[in-house]
Design a protein around this motif. Structure first.
Motif, PDB file in Angstrom:
ATOM      1  N   GLY A 194     108.906 216.131   2.376  1.00  0.00           N
ATOM      2  CA  GLY A 194     108.800 217.617   1.797  1.00  0.00           C
ATOM      3  C   GLY A 194     109.034 217.577   0.455  1.00  0.00           C
ATOM      4  O   GLY A 194     109.145 217.775  -0.242  1.00  0.00           O
ATOM      5  N   ARG A 195     108.818 215.865  -0.160  1.00  0.00           N
ATOM      6  CA  ARG A 195     108.661 216.070  -1.622  1.00  0.00           C
ATOM      7  C   ARG A 195     106.951 214.539  -1.946  1.00  0.00           C
ATOM      8  O   ARG A 195     106.824 214.110  -1.040  1.00  0.00           O
ATOM      9  CB  ARG A 195     110.161 215.282  -2.371  1.00  0.00           C
ATOM     10  N   ASP A 196     106.903 214.675  -3.155  1.00  0.00           N
ATOM     11  CA  ASP A 196     106.382 214.019  -3.837  1.00  0.00           C
ATOM     12  C   ASP A 196     106.333 212.993  -4.175  1.00  0.00           C
ATOM     13  O   ASP A 196     106.902 212.832  -5.280  1.00  0.00           O
ATOM     14  CB  ASP A 196     105.397 215.179  -5.136  1.00  0.00           C
ATOM     15  N   VAL A 197     106.130 211.841  -3.846  1.00  0.00           N
ATOM     16  CA  VAL A 197     106.415 209.999  -3.934  1.00  0.00           C
ATOM     17  C   VAL A 197     104.970 209.686  -4.994  1.00  0.00           C
ATOM     18  O   VAL A 197     103.732 210.483  -4.288  1.00  0.00           O
ATOM     19  CB  VAL A 197     106.386 209.729  -3.091  1.00  0.00           C
ATOM     20  N   ALA A 198     105.499 208.499  -5.978  1.00  0.00           N
ATOM     21  CA  ALA A 198     104.103 208.078  -6.598  1.00  0.00           C
ATOM     22  C   ALA A 198     104.427 206.211  -6.087  1.00  0.00           C
ATOM     23  O   ALA A 198     104.978 206.341  -6.014  1.00  0.00           O
ATOM     24  CB  ALA A 198     103.703 207.896  -7.358  1.00  0.00           C
ATOM     25  N   MET A 199     103.197 205.733  -5.069  1.00  0.00           N
ATOM     26  CA  MET A 199     103.454 204.085  -4.861  1.00  0.00           C
ATOM     27  C   MET A 199     102.679 203.584  -5.702  1.00  0.00           C
ATOM     28  O   MET A 199     101.609 204.220  -5.863  1.00  0.00           O
ATOM     29  CB  MET A 199     103.544 204.048  -3.322  1.00  0.00           C
ATOM     30  N   THR A 200     103.316 202.838  -6.537  1.00  0.00           N
ATOM     31  CA  THR A 200     102.692 201.204  -6.868  1.00  0.00           C
ATOM     32  C   THR A 200     102.021 200.495  -6.974  1.00  0.00           C
ATOM     33  O   THR A 200     103.114 199.777  -6.182  1.00  0.00           O
ATOM     34  CB  THR A 200     102.517 201.419  -8.639  1.00  0.00           C
ATOM     35  N   LEU A 201     100.767 199.832  -5.824  1.00  0.00           N
ATOM     36  CA  LEU A 201     100.689 198.705  -5.469  1.00  0.00           C
ATOM     37  C   LEU A 201      99.670 198.065  -6.949  1.00  0.00           C
ATOM     38  O   LEU A 201      98.272 198.228  -7.319  1.00  0.00           O
ATOM     39  CB  LEU A 201      99.636 198.744  -4.312  1.00  0.00           C
ATOM     40  N   ASP A 202      99.769 196.694  -7.110  1.00  0.00           N
ATOM     41  CA  ASP A 202      99.045 195.740  -7.801  1.00  0.00           C
ATOM     42  C   ASP A 202      98.315 194.900  -6.477  1.00  0.00           C
ATOM     43  O   ASP A 202      98.723 194.568  -6.053  1.00  0.00           O
ATOM     44  CB  ASP A 202     100.013 194.353  -8.850  1.00  0.00           C
ATOM     45  N   LEU A 203      96.850 194.584  -7.469  1.00  0.00           N
ATOM     46  CA  LEU A 203      96.242 193.980  -7.024  1.00  0.00           C
ATOM     47  C   LEU A 203      95.524 191.971  -7.201  1.00  0.00           C
ATOM     48  O   LEU A 203      95.395 192.526  -9.077  1.00  0.00           O
ATOM     49  CB  LEU A 203      94.915 194.648  -6.217  1.00  0.00           C
ATOM     50  N   VAL A 204      95.087 191.518  -6.956  1.00  0.00           N
ATOM     51  CA  VAL A 204      94.532 190.564  -7.807  1.00  0.00           C
ATOM     52  C   VAL A 204      93.603 190.267  -6.906  1.00  0.00           C
ATOM     53  O   VAL A 204      92.941 190.114  -5.312  1.00  0.00           O
ATOM     54  CB  VAL A 204      95.594 188.778  -7.946  1.00  0.00           C
ATOM     55  N   TRP A 205      92.233 189.541  -7.930  1.00  0.00           N
ATOM     56  CA  TRP A 205      91.407 189.304  -7.222  1.00  0.00           C
ATOM     57  C   TRP A 205      91.322 187.652  -6.364  1.00  0.00           C
ATOM     58  O   TRP A 205      91.921 186.995  -7.021  1.00  0.00           O
ATOM     59  CB  TRP A 205      90.241 189.220  -7.965  1.00  0.00           C
ATOM     60  N   ASP A 206      90.728 187.215  -4.976  1.00  0.00           N
ATOM     61  CA  ASP A 206      91.321 186.318  -4.169  1.00  0.00           C
ATOM     62  C   ASP A 206      89.751 185.470  -4.483  1.00  0.00           C
ATOM     63  O   ASP A 206      88.938 186.359  -3.743  1.00  0.00           O
ATOM     64  CB  ASP A 206      91.952 186.611  -3.039  1.00  0.00           C
ATOM     65  N   GLU A 207      89.574 183.793  -5.068  1.00  0.00           N
ATOM     66  CA  GLU A 207      87.895 183.791  -5.083  1.00  0.00           C
ATOM     67  C   GLU A 207      87.555 183.325  -3.495  1.00  0.00           C
ATOM     68  O   GLU A 207      86.559 182.879  -3.326  1.00  0.00           O
ATOM     69  CB  GLU A 207      88.520 183.105  -6.578  1.00  0.00           C
ATOM     70  N   ASN A 208      89.126 182.878  -3.085  1.00  0.00           N
ATOM     71  CA  ASN A 208      88.630 181.963  -1.579  1.00  0.00           C
ATOM     72  C   ASN A 208      88.090 183.134  -0.129  1.00  0.00           C
ATOM     73  O   ASN A 208      87.091 183.159  -0.031  1.00  0.00           O
ATOM     74  CB  ASN A 208      89.788 180.777  -1.006  1.00  0.00           C
ATOM     75  N   ALA A 209      89.186 184.188  -0.712  1.00  0.00           N
ATOM     76  CA  ALA A 209      88.657 185.097  -0.125  1.00  0.00           C
ATOM     77  C   ALA A 209      87.287 186.511  -0.314  1.00  0.00           C
ATOM     78  O   ALA A 209      87.032 186.951   0.596  1.00  0.00           O
ATOM     79  CB  ALA A 209      89.965 185.859   0.455  1.00  0.00           C
ATOM     80  N   ASN A 210      86.772 185.800  -1.504  1.00  0.00           N
ATOM     81  CA  ASN A 210      85.887 186.301  -2.474  1.00  0.00           C
ATOM     82  C   ASN A 210      86.601 188.805  -1.541  1.00  0.00           C
ATOM     83  O   ASN A 210      85.651 189.295  -1.574  1.00  0.00           O
ATOM     84  CB  ASN A 210      84.863 186.493  -0.901  1.00  0.00           C
ATOM     85  N   ASP A 211      87.961 188.586  -1.888  1.00  0.00           N
ATOM     86  CA  ASP A 211      88.104 189.853  -1.752  1.00  0.00           C
ATOM     87  C   ASP A 211      89.266 190.245  -2.566  1.00  0.00           C
ATOM     88  O   ASP A 211      89.603 189.392  -3.430  1.00  0.00           O
ATOM     89  CB  ASP A 211      88.770 189.933  -0.396  1.00  0.00           C
ATOM     90  N   TRP A 212      89.816 192.177  -2.418  1.00  0.00           N
ATOM     91  CA  TRP A 212      91.129 191.904  -3.277  1.00  0.00           C
ATOM     92  C   TRP A 212      92.237 191.155  -2.395  1.00  0.00           C
ATOM     93  O   TRP A 212      92.200 191.224  -1.399  1.00  0.00           O
ATOM     94  CB  TRP A 212      91.596 193.433  -3.668  1.00  0.00           C
ATOM     95  N   ARG A 213      93.499 190.985  -2.785  1.00  0.00           N
ATOM     96  CA  ARG A 213      94.604 190.232  -2.139  1.00  0.00           C
ATOM     97  C   ARG A 213      96.078 191.840  -3.208  1.00  0.00           C
ATOM     98  O   ARG A 213      95.678 191.546  -3.917  1.00  0.00           O
ATOM     99  CB  ARG A 213      94.597 189.258  -2.020  1.00  0.00           C
ATOM    100  N   LEU A 214      97.140 192.120  -2.036  1.00  0.00           N
ATOM    101  CA  LEU A 214      98.528 192.447  -2.762  1.00  0.00           C
ATOM    102  C   LEU A 214      98.907 191.312  -3.916  1.00  0.00           C
ATOM    103  O   LEU A 214      99.160 190.578  -3.373  1.00  0.00           O
ATOM    104  CB  LEU A 214      99.391 193.042  -1.669  1.00  0.00           C
ATOM    105  N   ASN A 215      99.625 192.242  -4.639  1.00  0.00           N
ATOM    106  CA  ASN A 215     100.396 191.088  -5.381  1.00  0.00           C
ATOM    107  C   ASN A 215     101.571 191.865  -6.152  1.00  0.00           C
ATOM    108  O   ASN A 215     102.175 192.542  -6.138  1.00  0.00           O
ATOM    109  CB  ASN A 215      99.901 190.772  -7.212  1.00  0.00           C
ATOM    110  N   LEU A 216     102.327 191.727  -4.553  1.00  0.00           N
ATOM    111  CA  LEU A 216     103.768 191.970  -4.486  1.00  0.00           C
ATOM    112  C   LEU A 216     104.823 191.151  -5.372  1.00  0.00           C
ATOM    113  O   LEU A 216     104.808 190.106  -4.799  1.00  0.00           O
ATOM    114  CB  LEU A 216     104.260 192.308  -2.772  1.00  0.00           C
ATOM    115  N   GLY A 217     105.597 191.870  -5.812  1.00  0.00           N
ATOM    116  CA  GLY A 217     107.014 190.779  -6.790  1.00  0.00           C
ATOM    117  C   GLY A 217     108.044 191.551  -5.397  1.00  0.00           C
ATOM    118  O   GLY A 217     109.071 190.409  -5.296  1.00  0.00           O
TER     119      GLY A 217
END
Length: 236
Positions: A194-217
């Motif tokens: 019943g409420r609005d929330v905002a979730m922030t996600l940081d990503l880094v480009w992984d050269e080995n995977a040739n794809d984005w990956r999550l960078n979570l602290g």
């Protein structure tokens, strides 16, 4: 008294003998077995006979699926570098985590390995679609969704639906805080409880995977209350 003439003549005798020799040679050639392959010339070594490998290309990977890493992302996706001022055309699919996440034939995911939905273009739109897909995978225990140096000491979430019996968030908008070829930060607008929330996600480009990956602290990304929905691009 003159000698009698030979009625057959010596020439006929010689011709008959030659004919017998020719016929004998032909018969001998037919009766002597011949090798299928000619012998190599003297002083040469015949090439080795090739033998099939003991393992076929699919022997160790019967499903013939590409690995999750090491260049797994090879899908032909749209990698234009424009920031999406309006929401890209999106199909919303339910993930095993229980949340409904965005997918697109142009921006990914281009490959699905179980609960890990990956393969996104190295672009702002690719990062936009990657964020929620990767977090949904991480929420059910897919460590491959994380960057190599992300959450080294943090416990992984338990496998299974991430939201239990509660209603999962419904993502309705986004804003890309930053994005370049190496990293991105995306904030997602969601409606939950019943409420609005905002979730922030940081990503880094992984050269080995040739794809984005999550960078979570931390195991749980930052979630803030939303007081102004107008700062987000409406997604649906």
């Amino acid at each position: 008294m003159a000698a009698e003439k030979d009625p057959l003549g010596r020439g006929w005798i010689i011709a008959g003998a030659l004919l017998l020799l020719i016929i004998g040679g032909i018969l001998a050639g037919l009766l002597i077995p011949r090798s299928e392959d000619p012998a190599p010339p003297p002083g040469t070594t015949p090439p080795p006979t090739s033998t099939p490998s003991s393992q076929s290309p699919t022997a160790t990977n019967p499903e013939n699926e590409p690995p999750k890493t090491a260049g797994a992302c090879t899908a032909d996706l749209n990698d234009d570098q424009d920031f999406p001022a309006t929401a890209p055309e999106t199909t919303w699919d339910r993930h095993a985590s229980g949340v409904i996440i965005p997918t697109s034939p142009d921006y990914g995911p281009g490959a699905k390995h179980g609960d890990l939905w990956g393969c996104f273009p190295q672009s702002p739109k690719g990062a936009l679609f990657a964020g929620l897909n990767l977090y949904a995978a991480y929420a059910v225990g897919e460590q491959e969704a994380l960057a190599e140096d992300s959450l080294v000491s943090a416990p992984s979430p338990s496998a299974g639906p991430a939201y239990g019996e509660s209603d999962p968030p419904v993502f309705e908008g986004y804003r890309i805080l930053m994005s370049d070829e190496k990293e991105a930060s995306v904030q997602y607008l969601a409606r939950q409880g019943g409420r609005d929330v905002a979730m922030t996600l940081d990503l880094v480009w992984d050269e080995n995977a040739n794809d984005w990956r999550l960078n979570l602290g931390t195991p749980t990304p930052v979630v803030d209350a939303v007081t102004d929905r107008s700062v987000f691009t409406r997604w649906r």
